[in-house]
Every structure is written in C-alpha cells, then in structure tokens.
Design a protein around this motif. Structure first.
Motif, PDB file in Angstrom:
ATOM      1  N   TYR A 159       0.882  -1.265  -0.109  1.00  0.00           N
ATOM      2  CA  TYR A 159      -0.046   0.169  -0.139  1.00  0.00           C
ATOM      3  C   TYR A 159       1.038   1.539   0.200  1.00  0.00           C
ATOM      4  N   ILE A 160      -0.011   2.670  -0.768  1.00  0.00           N
ATOM      5  CA  ILE A 160       1.302   3.389  -0.715  1.00  0.00           C
ATOM      6  C   ILE A 160       0.144   4.668  -0.784  1.00  0.00           C
ATOM      7  N   PRO A 161       0.247   5.102   0.948  1.00  0.00           N
ATOM      8  CA  PRO A 161      -0.638   5.795   1.664  1.00  0.00           C
ATOM      9  C   PRO A 161      -0.565   7.623   0.237  1.00  0.00           C
ATOM     10  N   GLN A 162       0.370   7.710   0.327  1.00  0.00           N
ATOM     11  CA  GLN A 162       0.443   9.076  -0.476  1.00  0.00           C
ATOM     12  C   GLN A 162      -0.558   9.322  -1.773  1.00  0.00           C
ATOM     13  N   GLU A 163      -0.692   7.727  -2.424  1.00  0.00           N
ATOM     14  CA  GLU A 163      -1.173   7.866  -3.869  1.00  0.00           C
ATOM     15  C   GLU A 163      -3.108   6.906  -3.038  1.00  0.00           C
ATOM     16  N   GLN A 164      -3.076   6.355  -2.033  1.00  0.00           N
ATOM     17  CA  GLN A 164      -4.227   5.683  -1.409  1.00  0.00           C
ATOM     18  C   GLN A 164      -4.561   4.753  -1.838  1.00  0.00           C
TER      19      GLN A 164
END
Length: 264
Positions: free
Chosen positions: A251-256
């Motif tokens: 999971y990439i938080p910045q890109e959600q």
C-alpha cells in the motif's frame, strides 16, 4: 386646462397599469405550488432490510414487476465500531429485457449481458444512511460475490468484490474512508476459462512491509478445466494454489492505492 387634462390621463394610466400588474401577479401566485415544509419520510428508521429495499428501488428506478437480487452483508467496515453493511444488487432480468429491446439480442447474450447491472450500496451504521449506488460493470449473469477481510487495519474490515467478465473473474478491494468506499486494488483471479491459454491466482494478505496495511500477495495457481456442456461465462472453476509468488503488492499512502513490489 390642457396640463390638468394630461395629469388626469397620466394618473388614470398609472392606475390602470397597477391594476393590470396586480391582477397578473395574483394569477401567477395561483400557479405556484406552496413548498411542502413537512419533512419527508425518514427511511433510516425502518429495519435495514426494508430501508435497503426501498432505497435500492428508488435509486435504480426499479419497477415493482422486476425480479432482482438483493443481499445484505454486515460487518464493521470503518473505525467507528458500528456495524455497517454492503448491499449487493443484481439486475439479471432487467439486463435480459434490455437486450431483447436492442437491435442485436444475440450479441448481448454472447457478451454475457455485460453492463451496469451489478451494484453495491454502502450502509453506514454510524450515520444510519445508505450511499448512492456504486456500479460494478460486469456480467449480469453472475451476481457479485462480496466477502470481508481485515486488510487496512485489524479493528475493521475491507470489502472484497469478485465479479465476472465473460470467462474471467476479477477482484476489487475497497476500503471505507470518510464514510465512502474507495477502491484501492483490482486484479484478476482467473482468465481464459474454457480455452488453452489460462491463468489463475490465489490471493493472500500478509503483514505489510512498509506500513500497517497488509500486503497483497498473488500466487500462481492452476485452473480447473471447463467441464463438458458447462457455460464458460458462468461456471465457477476450482483454483489450486502453487508455491510460486507471481506478484507482490504494497500500500502506498500518498497515492491511496496499492503498487507492485519490483524484483520480488
């Protein structure tokens, strides 16, 4: 005398104009409907089954004569601790009726009645409200298969939606954020059913490498052969996992959303 006459005529004209305006306004007022300030019926106070049925039929303009599928799957889908639900709707009959009205019904059948005939609605247990419809474009012949799993956090569950596109099956992963389901991942679980070229994957959710959200690991799998006389667009084949990892997502938080881990 002339000035007095002109003044009298001017006054009479003004009075006539005012009379016409007032009459016109009165006529218009009769045509305006008074806004009903009485509150509309609060469907959220109904039992969820009844609330869901009425909300779905209203949102999708479903007539009383239409047969459709409706399933309610409950779970804690966000961090507020309340019991939420996913309402799953399938409009197979409507899809077939629409196809019969089209110029080429046989083509619609060949394409497994693809379109916006499968929907989900999100019921927020904290707000006690149901969302607008979320269309899952797919084959109307197979209802959505919805399961729940703790991926974003252990304290609540995310939404896994399996759907068919002809002889392939896909899975979307939704998480609820700010009272709204948001898609963070999608991939096929199998493809090519009934052909010589097939692929299949088994999904596993493991501890996250870079954050609290679990990673999604796809293992190469084998796909059961299509039995004789079975419909490749509706048959649910057995998928057997191998030990080989095909893809690893994190999971990439910045890109959600999820991204692929390279060189795994």
């Amino acid at each position: 005398m002339i000035e007095l006459y002109l003044c009298e005529m001017k006054a009479i004209s003004i009075l006539l104009f005012m009379a016409l305006v007032l009459t016109s306004c009165e006529d218009k007022a009769k045509d305006v409907e008074v806004f009903n300030e009485n509150p509309q019926e609060d469907l959220s106070k109904l039992p969820l089954n009844e609330y869901a049925k009425r909300h779905v039929e209203s949102s999708l303009s479903i007539l009383g004569t239409e047969k459709y599928g409706l399933e309610i799957i409950k779970g804690k889908l966000d961090a507020d601790g309340k019991v939420d639900a996913i309402i799953v709707v399938n409009r197979k009959q409507f899809a077939m009726d629409e196809a019969m009205k089209s110029e080429n019904p046989a083509k619609s059948a060949e394409m497994a009645f693809m379109g916006n005939y499968n929907y989900i609605f999100y019921y927020d247990g904290g707000l006690k409200l149901i969302s607008p419809p979320i269309a899952i474009p797919s084959s109307a012949l197979v209802p959505l298969k919805v399961t729940l799993a703790s991926i974003s956090a252990e304290s609540y569950q995310d939404i896994l939606i399996d759907y068919r596109i002809r002889n392939a099956n896909f899975r979307d992963v939704f998480t609820v954020s700010n009272h709204t389901p948001r898609k963070v991942f999608e991939w096929k679980t199998f493809d090519g059913l009934g052909t010589d070229k097939t692929e299949a994957y088994t999904f596993e959710y493991t501890a996250g490498k870079y954050g609290p959200e679990k990673d999604i690991v796809l293992y190469e799998s084998t796909l059961e052969k299509l039995p004789a006389n079975a419909d490749k667009n509706t048959y649910e084949p057995k998928v057997t996992k191998t030990s080989k990892v095909a893809f690893h997502f994190f999971y990439i938080p910045q890109e959600q959303k999820y991204g692929m881990l390279k060189n795994n």
